[in-house]
Design a protein around this motif. Structure first.
Motif, PDB file in Angstrom:
ATOM      1  N   ALA A  17      -3.197   9.951   8.587  1.00 48.37           N
ATOM      2  CA  ALA A  17      -3.538   8.471   8.926  1.00 48.37           C
ATOM      3  C   ALA A  17      -3.346   7.625   7.850  1.00 48.37           C
ATOM      4  O   ALA A  17      -2.990   6.455   7.969  1.00 48.37           O
ATOM      5  CB  ALA A  17      -5.004   8.715   9.303  1.00 48.37           C
ATOM      6  N   ARG A  18      -3.677   8.233   6.619  1.00 48.64           N
ATOM      7  CA  ARG A  18      -3.327   7.474   5.367  1.00 48.64           C
ATOM      8  C   ARG A  18      -2.000   6.829   5.342  1.00 48.64           C
ATOM      9  O   ARG A  18      -1.441   5.839   4.812  1.00 48.64           O
ATOM     10  CB  ARG A  18      -4.017   7.838   4.338  1.00 48.64           C
ATOM     11  N   MET A  19      -0.968   8.115   5.729  1.00 44.25           N
ATOM     12  CA  MET A  19       0.149   7.832   5.152  1.00 44.25           C
ATOM     13  C   MET A  19       1.027   6.874   6.409  1.00 44.25           C
ATOM     14  O   MET A  19       1.854   5.932   6.025  1.00 44.25           O
ATOM     15  CB  MET A  19       1.153   9.136   5.285  1.00 44.25           C
ATOM     16  N   ARG A  20       0.325   7.006   7.664  1.00 48.27           N
ATOM     17  CA  ARG A  20       0.983   6.141   8.632  1.00 48.27           C
ATOM     18  C   ARG A  20       0.463   4.823   8.296  1.00 48.27           C
ATOM     19  O   ARG A  20       1.185   3.844   8.643  1.00 48.27           O
ATOM     20  CB  ARG A  20       0.291   6.753  10.124  1.00 48.27           C
ATOM     21  N   ILE A  32       5.646   5.986   1.477  1.00 42.19           N
ATOM     22  CA  ILE A  32       4.979   7.257   1.250  1.00 42.19           C
ATOM     23  C   ILE A  32       5.871   7.742   0.102  1.00 42.19           C
ATOM     24  O   ILE A  32       7.070   7.815   0.230  1.00 42.19           O
ATOM     25  CB  ILE A  32       5.122   8.105   2.466  1.00 42.19           C
ATOM     26  N   LEU A  33       5.228   8.287  -1.122  1.00 45.96           N
ATOM     27  CA  LEU A  33       5.959   8.900  -2.063  1.00 45.96           C
ATOM     28  C   LEU A  33       5.561  10.317  -1.833  1.00 45.96           C
ATOM     29  O   LEU A  33       4.378  10.630  -1.608  1.00 45.96           O
ATOM     30  CB  LEU A  33       5.531   8.475  -3.521  1.00 45.96           C
ATOM     31  N   MET A  43      -5.102  13.699  -1.989  1.00 41.24           N
ATOM     32  CA  MET A  43      -3.821  12.912  -2.098  1.00 41.24           C
ATOM     33  C   MET A  43      -4.059  11.460  -2.968  1.00 41.24           C
ATOM     34  O   MET A  43      -5.319  11.464  -3.670  1.00 41.24           O
ATOM     35  CB  MET A  43      -3.413  12.550  -0.735  1.00 41.24           C
ATOM     36  N   GLY A  44      -2.893  10.624  -3.068  1.00 39.13           N
ATOM     37  CA  GLY A  44      -3.381   9.462  -3.914  1.00 39.13           C
ATOM     38  C   GLY A  44      -2.963   8.331  -2.913  1.00 39.13           C
ATOM     39  O   GLY A  44      -2.448   8.423  -1.872  1.00 39.13           O
ATOM     40  N   GLU A  45      -3.591   7.305  -3.430  1.00 38.34           N
ATOM     41  CA  GLU A  45      -3.210   5.894  -2.759  1.00 38.34           C
ATOM     42  C   GLU A  45      -2.997   4.964  -4.056  1.00 38.34           C
ATOM     43  O   GLU A  45      -3.661   5.120  -5.036  1.00 38.34           O
ATOM     44  CB  GLU A  45      -4.226   5.253  -1.910  1.00 38.34           C
ATOM     45  N   ARG A  76       0.723  -1.004  -0.180  1.00 41.34           N
ATOM     46  CA  ARG A  76       0.154  -0.094  -0.069  1.00 41.34           C
ATOM     47  C   ARG A  76       0.899   1.245  -0.025  1.00 41.34           C
ATOM     48  O   ARG A  76       1.824   1.240   1.045  1.00 41.34           O
ATOM     49  CB  ARG A  76      -0.915  -0.082   1.325  1.00 41.34           C
ATOM     50  N   ILE A  77       0.760   2.107  -0.768  1.00 38.99           N
ATOM     51  CA  ILE A  77       1.525   3.648  -1.070  1.00 38.99           C
ATOM     52  C   ILE A  77       0.561   4.625  -0.891  1.00 38.99           C
ATOM     53  O   ILE A  77      -0.581   4.711  -1.495  1.00 38.99           O
ATOM     54  CB  ILE A  77       2.138   3.357  -2.617  1.00 38.99           C
TER      55      ILE A  77
END
Length: 167
Positions: A25-28, A33-34, A146-148, A3-4
């Motif tokens: 929260a999504r980054m954690r 992480i990019l 943001m993106g995932e 997951r990125i």
């Protein structure tokens, strides 16, 4: 599955503006992480690195000298069998997909920033270019974004994630 979390154009610090809690929260929760440039200050890079997952970033066009010293202008990140090019400015919209394909010929996708405009575009062979927009400076966009991305058995998929307008 990998997951990125993908961000760009944070342009911090700036007044009371912060990275939204939903983005943090999504980054954690991500495996990596990019950041596609324009962090602005080294403190932002330090904050992202303190979240836990490895951070892969490139320098943008508004970086403090300390950031430019720490980050390359472009890089390739390998994740789960996929290769992702990372650059800040992918140039004009016209011809961008072909230009990025030529600039990163061994990659499955290129992540970029600069415009603050979220974008997900693929060619017929599946090569993808992706701009996550900005979680902190939406400019004329309707939402902070943001993106995932996920990589599953080498297959790469991207998603633009609208954030609450607390950024």
């Amino acid at each position: 599955m990998v997951r990125i979390a993908i961000v760009s154009d944070t342009h911090l610090p700036r007044g009371r503006r912060r990275i939204p809690a939903a983005a943090l929260a999504r980054m954690r929760a991500a495996d990596l992480i990019l950041h596609a440039g324009d962090l602005s200050a080294a403190t932002v890079l330090d904050e992202l690195e303190a979240l836990g997952p490895p951070v892969f970033a490139v320098a943008g066009n508004v970086e403090e000298p300390q950031v430019r010293m720490r980050l390359p202008a472009r890089r390739v990140v390998e994740a789960g069998g996929a290769r992702i090019g990372l650059v800040h400015d992918a140039g004009a919209a016209r011809g961008r997909l072909a230009r990025m394909r030529a600039a990163f010929p061994d990659c499955d996708a290129v992540v970029f920033g600069h415009s603050h405009i979220p974008l997900l575009e693929r060619d017929e062979a599946g090569f993808t270019i992706f701009n996550p927009g900005s979680a902190t400076e939406r400019r004329r966009q309707p939402h902070h974004t943001m993106g995932e991305a996920t990589v599953d058995d080498g297959r790469l998929t991207f998603e633009i994630v609208p954030l609450d307008d607390d950024g």
